[in-house]
Design a protein around this motif. Sequence first.
Motif, PDB file in Angstrom:
ATOM      1  N   GLN A 202       0.823  -1.206   0.000  1.00 25.99           N
ATOM      2  CA  GLN A 202       0.000   0.000   0.000  1.00 25.99           C
ATOM      3  C   GLN A 202       0.860   1.260   0.000  1.00 25.99           C
ATOM      4  OE1 GLN A 202      -2.381  -0.703   3.488  1.00 25.99           O
ATOM      5  NE2 GLN A 202      -3.876  -1.959   2.396  1.00 25.99           N
ATOM      6  N   GLY A 203       1.946   1.245   0.774  1.00 29.48           N
ATOM      7  CA  GLY A 203       2.834   2.403   0.804  1.00 29.48           C
ATOM      8  C   GLY A 203       3.501   2.649  -0.536  1.00 29.48           C
ATOM      9  N   MET A 204       4.017   1.590  -1.140  1.00 28.43           N
ATOM     10  CA  MET A 204       4.641   1.723  -2.457  1.00 28.43           C
ATOM     11  C   MET A 204       3.599   2.136  -3.491  1.00 28.43           C
ATOM     12  SD  MET A 204       7.412   1.621  -4.222  1.00 28.43           S
ATOM     13  CE  MET A 204       8.558   0.779  -3.104  1.00 28.43           C
ATOM     14  N   GLY A 205       2.391   1.612  -3.362  1.00 29.98           N
ATOM     15  CA  GLY A 205       1.326   1.983  -4.283  1.00 29.98           C
ATOM     16  C   GLY A 205       1.020   3.466  -4.233  1.00 29.98           C
ATOM     17  N   MET A 210       0.305   8.801  -6.383  1.00 28.41           N
ATOM     18  CA  MET A 210       0.163  10.233  -6.150  1.00 28.41           C
ATOM     19  C   MET A 210       0.776  11.079  -7.266  1.00 28.41           C
ATOM     20  SD  MET A 210      -1.679  10.579  -3.489  1.00 28.41           S
ATOM     21  CE  MET A 210      -1.420  12.223  -2.882  1.00 28.41           C
ATOM     22  N   PRO A 211       2.041  10.861  -7.663  1.00 22.98           N
ATOM     23  CA  PRO A 211       2.600  11.681  -8.745  1.00 22.98           C
ATOM     24  C   PRO A 211       1.885  11.476 -10.072  1.00 22.98           C
ATOM     25  CG  PRO A 211       4.331  10.379  -7.672  1.00 22.98           C
ATOM     26  CD  PRO A 211       3.030   9.916  -7.128  1.00 22.98           C
ATOM     27  N   LEU A 212       1.483  10.220 -10.359  1.00 24.81           N
ATOM     28  CA  LEU A 212       0.814   9.950 -11.631  1.00 24.81           C
ATOM     29  C   LEU A 212      -0.565  10.603 -11.686  1.00 24.81           C
ATOM     30  CD1 LEU A 212       1.684   6.185 -12.302  1.00 24.81           C
ATOM     31  CD2 LEU A 212       2.565   8.187 -13.494  1.00 24.81           C
ATOM     32  N   GLY A 215      -0.005  14.676 -11.137  1.00 24.71           N
ATOM     33  CA  GLY A 215       0.814  15.216 -12.219  1.00 24.71           C
ATOM     34  C   GLY A 215       0.247  14.817 -13.565  1.00 24.71           C
ATOM     35  N   SER A 216      -1.051  15.028 -13.733  1.00 22.05           N
ATOM     36  CA  SER A 216      -1.738  14.628 -14.955  1.00 22.05           C
ATOM     37  C   SER A 216      -2.847  15.627 -15.255  1.00 22.05           C
ATOM     38  CB  SER A 216      -2.345  13.218 -14.794  1.00 22.05           C
ATOM     39  OG  SER A 216      -3.449  13.254 -13.900  1.00 22.05           O
ATOM     40  N   SER A 217      -3.594  15.351 -16.308  1.00 18.36           N
ATOM     41  CA  SER A 217      -4.714  16.220 -16.679  1.00 18.36           C
ATOM     42  C   SER A 217      -6.039  15.726 -16.102  1.00 18.36           C
ATOM     43  CB  SER A 217      -4.823  16.295 -18.213  1.00 18.36           C
ATOM     44  OG  SER A 217      -5.102  15.006 -18.753  1.00 18.36           O
ATOM     45  N   ILE A 218      -5.995  14.860 -15.094  1.00 20.37           N
ATOM     46  CA  ILE A 218      -7.224  14.321 -14.522  1.00 20.37           C
ATOM     47  C   ILE A 218      -8.052  15.421 -13.859  1.00 20.37           C
ATOM     48  CG2 ILE A 218      -8.155  12.857 -12.678  1.00 20.37           C
ATOM     49  CD1 ILE A 218      -6.023  10.835 -13.276  1.00 20.37           C
ATOM     50  N   LEU A 238      -1.733   8.324 -17.537  1.00 22.99           N
ATOM     51  CA  LEU A 238      -3.033   8.728 -17.015  1.00 22.99           C
ATOM     52  C   LEU A 238      -3.553   9.976 -17.714  1.00 22.99           C
ATOM     53  CD1 LEU A 238      -2.978   8.124 -13.147  1.00 22.99           C
ATOM     54  CD2 LEU A 238      -3.973   6.736 -14.958  1.00 22.99           C
ATOM     55  N   SER A 239      -2.666  10.886 -18.079  1.00 16.08           N
ATOM     56  CA  SER A 239      -3.089  12.067 -18.841  1.00 16.08           C
ATOM     57  C   SER A 239      -3.660  11.656 -20.190  1.00 16.08           C
ATOM     58  CB  SER A 239      -1.906  13.027 -19.044  1.00 16.08           C
ATOM     59  OG  SER A 239      -1.575  13.694 -17.861  1.00 16.08           O
ATOM     60  N   ASN A 240      -2.976  10.752 -20.851  1.00 15.18           N
ATOM     61  CA  ASN A 240      -3.453  10.311 -22.163  1.00 15.18           C
ATOM     62  C   ASN A 240      -4.774   9.554 -22.045  1.00 15.18           C
ATOM     63  OD1 ASN A 240      -1.268  10.897 -24.347  1.00 15.18           O
ATOM     64  ND2 ASN A 240      -0.101  10.191 -22.587  1.00 15.18           N
TER      65      ASN A 240
END
Length: 284
Positions: A202-205, A210-212, A215-218, A238-240
Amino acid sequence: MSTATLTPTSAPTGSDRAKPVHDEGRIGFRNNLRHIGALVRRNLLQIKKDPESMFDALLMPIIFTLLFVYVFGGSVGSSMGGGRQEYLNYLIPGLMAMMGMNIAMAVGSGVNDDFRKGVMDRFRTMPIARSSVLIAKIVVELGRMLVATLILLAMGFALGMELQESVLGLLGAIALSAAFGAAIMWIFILLGLTLKTTQAVQGMGMLVLMPLQFGSSIFAPTKTMPGWLQTFTDYNPLSNLADAARGLMMGGPLAHSVLVTLGWTVVITAVMAPLAVSKFRKKS
């Protein structure tokens, strides 16, 4: 094969831990499908016994929609030249891209927990394809993802979202999000097989998510972001995916974002699926 056959009776410990069957022979396609079906049913029965495991899929779309629409909708919508209504039309397709990532993290945690309880060791002693155990996990999580997506869309339409393209476009956005979500699940399965504890998964997830996600257009258009961050968002899958879902549902540029999303889906699956199955075979 019945579900009862696949359900382990107790968790082995110490020297009693079951050893994987290496000489299982070649399993035919029909038998493989039958095993996957039985394992899917076993996983669904687990959800039935533990309905709290559905809370994230049921509540997360509602919470995220209300939170972002009513906290950020006015300001971000105004910067887009509209208001909360325009932001709602922008946000919902983006959140569809996010659903798969959040649901995928639960797959890795579940696989890790099953290994710690000895469930996976029992499965590996059975004459079934190793991939069928992992594919069954993904099938069930895709079902949870579909439930979350339908709730998200229901919330969007209830708040006034307007579908500007055809229903086929909406179905295409759902299918594209599901395909990418399945690819991401292989990454988290590999994490679940590699890391020692559920908390570590969960921590690694979260470090990956968070950055993905942000740091996207969501959640907001990327044109006001610094140049270096815009470069990151251009390559962020994720932006695409979010842009592709918007194009399918609301209109606009479509071909590039769809092709890039499909490319990421194929590459991630082609690389991560064999690694996850190999790790599953070898994990002690």
